[in-house]
Design an enzyme around this catalytic site. Sequence first.
Site, PDB file in Angstrom:
ATOM      1  N   VAL A  15       0.832  -1.207   0.000  1.00  0.00           N
ATOM      2  CA  VAL A  15       0.000   0.000   0.000  1.00  0.00           C
ATOM      3  C   VAL A  15       0.864   1.253   0.000  1.00  0.00           C
ATOM      4  CG1 VAL A  15      -1.715   1.298   1.325  1.00  0.00           C
ATOM      5  CG2 VAL A  15      -1.959  -1.174   1.074  1.00  0.00           C
ATOM      6  N   ASP A  34      10.736   4.410   5.484  1.00  0.00           N
ATOM      7  CA  ASP A  34      10.673   3.052   6.015  1.00  0.00           C
ATOM      8  C   ASP A  34      11.842   2.895   6.984  1.00  0.00           C
ATOM      9  OD1 ASP A  34       9.162   0.280   4.731  1.00  0.00           O
ATOM     10  OD2 ASP A  34      10.774   0.032   6.203  1.00  0.00           O
ATOM     11  N   PHE A 155      -8.235   0.499  -1.292  1.00  0.00           N
ATOM     12  CA  PHE A 155      -8.946  -0.709  -1.744  1.00  0.00           C
ATOM     13  C   PHE A 155      -8.195  -1.416  -2.868  1.00  0.00           C
ATOM     14  CE2 PHE A 155     -12.036   2.329  -0.066  1.00  0.00           C
ATOM     15  CZ  PHE A 155     -12.623   1.556   0.931  1.00  0.00           C
ATOM     16  N   LEU A 156      -6.894  -1.120  -3.026  1.00  0.00           N
ATOM     17  CA  LEU A 156      -6.170  -1.723  -4.147  1.00  0.00           C
ATOM     18  C   LEU A 156      -5.950  -3.223  -3.946  1.00  0.00           C
ATOM     19  CD1 LEU A 156      -3.009  -2.165  -3.104  1.00  0.00           C
ATOM     20  CD2 LEU A 156      -2.899   0.269  -3.559  1.00  0.00           C
ATOM     21  N   LYS A 227     -13.723   0.020   5.383  1.00  0.00           N
ATOM     22  CA  LYS A 227     -12.618  -0.825   4.899  1.00  0.00           C
ATOM     23  C   LYS A 227     -12.796  -2.286   5.368  1.00  0.00           C
ATOM     24  CE  LYS A 227      -8.827  -2.411   3.388  1.00  0.00           C
ATOM     25  NZ  LYS A 227      -8.512  -2.623   1.998  1.00  0.00           N
ATOM     26  N   LEU A 273     -17.354 -14.075  -7.642  1.00  0.00           N
ATOM     27  CA  LEU A 273     -18.171 -15.295  -7.570  1.00  0.00           C
ATOM     28  C   LEU A 273     -17.413 -16.442  -8.220  1.00  0.00           C
ATOM     29  CD1 LEU A 273     -21.829 -14.095  -8.324  1.00  0.00           C
ATOM     30  CD2 LEU A 273     -20.865 -14.806  -6.139  1.00  0.00           C
ATOM     31  N   CYS A 283      -4.671  -9.982   3.240  1.00  0.00           N
ATOM     32  CA  CYS A 283      -5.779  -9.116   3.680  1.00  0.00           C
ATOM     33  C   CYS A 283      -6.999  -9.879   4.163  1.00  0.00           C
ATOM     34  CB  CYS A 283      -6.168  -8.175   2.556  1.00  0.00           C
ATOM     35  SG  CYS A 283      -4.778  -7.200   1.990  1.00  0.00           S
ATOM     36  N   ARG A 350       1.708 -15.038   1.056  1.00  0.00           N
ATOM     37  CA  ARG A 350       1.153 -14.965   2.413  1.00  0.00           C
ATOM     38  C   ARG A 350      -0.252 -15.571   2.434  1.00  0.00           C
ATOM     39  NH1 ARG A 350       2.187  -8.767   3.682  1.00  0.00           N
ATOM     40  NH2 ARG A 350       1.964  -8.678   1.425  1.00  0.00           N
TER      41      ARG A 350
END
Length: 469
Positions: A15, A34, A155-156, A227, A273, A283, A350
């Site tokens: 993100v 960072d 929302f990426l 979110k 679907l 996520c 992950r």
Amino acid sequence: MGEPIKIAVVGSGYVGLVAAVCFAEIGHSVICVDNDEHKVAALQGGDTLIHENHLPDLLERYRNTRVRFMTDLGEATRECQAIFVAVGTPQSETGDADLSYVEAVASEIARSINGYKVIIEKSTVPVYTNEWIRRVIERNGVHRDAFDVVSNPEFLREGTAVEDFLHPDRIVVGADSERASDLLSMIYSPLTKGEYYRRPDAIEGCCSELKPPPLLLTSTKSAEIIKHASNAFLALKISFINAVSNLCEAADANVEQVAQGIGLDSRIGPKFLRPGIGYGGSCFPKDVAAFRSVAEQMGVDFSLLGEVEKINSNQKKRFLSKVRSALWTLRGKRLAVLGLAFKGDTDDIRESPAIDLVEMLLAEGCTVVAYDPAAMKRAQSELPPSGQMIYVTGIEEAAKDADALLILTDWREFARIDLRQLHAIMRYPIIIDGRNLYDPQDMVNNDFTYLSIGRPAATPSREPAVLAV
Ligand code: UGA
């Protein structure tokens, strides 16, 4: 395009890094911070560290000019007016989001505030996090009027992150002060006013000058819930179709037809679907657990989310049963595995259902010959070294002499295999597809036994029907 704003982005994960280069792409001046020196050095040198479409080009275009990378959060805070926090919120043992990185960043920002600042939470966090950030900053001696805290969830999706950022369905800004929401509106104005899409070199996507994304202004708490609720709803949609696919298998119906039939209802929609081996990634699993935990702490019964998780984890076990139903015993079988990433177009493993399945197959005594276009290196460092686990560099190499071929990730190249050639090199022509990438009839025409999700097993006429185990 609008007025350039000095923006700090804290965290250079998916993100953070994508937001940093995309803010530069829409004209702002960005410092990406960072605390990992190696990461900062790699980014300064042009290495994106993650596999993501458009990211290398944007990094090359803006690194060390419109986007600078550094470890000094104090300096970035002093230089910038808007500070986006995009650090990790990993899952703690209890299922809650671990917010210690967010708290540490808030304290450090507080120590360097030298004028009005807007601190914007972009990490996925539970409701009330903004409130806590505010308190931490005040406790560190900063006056209430010297800052605002805003929630601006992202929302990426991995794999299409840059495109999703620049062409969002909506931009959500949760702010309790007009001064703060005005700044956020200015930051996003090249998108919301459509100016960005006029540029000849703009990255293409679904938004345009005539159809720019809407900016939804809400309270901070609503934005935080938006979110979590979005991710939980999408996970629910996937578990729902997976449960329907199980019913289709029991009733000998076809889930693809059912998904099409329900997806054509505009209230339901066709997206998310696709049945499979369950959702994974950094996520959905974490956010469903965190949302459930938040609800529980607030005395709200959201046990529906527990069912979503249960269906998701059962999906892997059902796939293993499918492998058994095609091969009978598993010990000593040589299985070609296509895909290790949690979905196509990413090297991220992950919470990958593919990795979980590989572990289950190894525990059953199979030899796994695996290929993934991007996730091999990560998988090698995650899975314990074993003589039963072989990594190869292509589909054919994986399939050679295999007792069956398993498709576990929806990479495009896995949907375009030359079936004749494949048939010639496999020991037995059996494909078990966890992503429904093929038409069962094509498989039968090419003389394969083909098992997929929620559709009747397809077997060449001379073969006996697949047995349930
Ligand atoms: C997800 C959301 O889609 C993003 O909107 C959100 O910003 C992001 O989480 C986040 O919170 O950071 P992502 O995890 O990158 O994005 O991946 P998705 O494309 O949503 O896929 C998640 C999992 O669901 C994958 O394992 C995928 O294979 C699976 N999936 C997806 C299905 O099994 N069926 C589907 O129909 C769709």
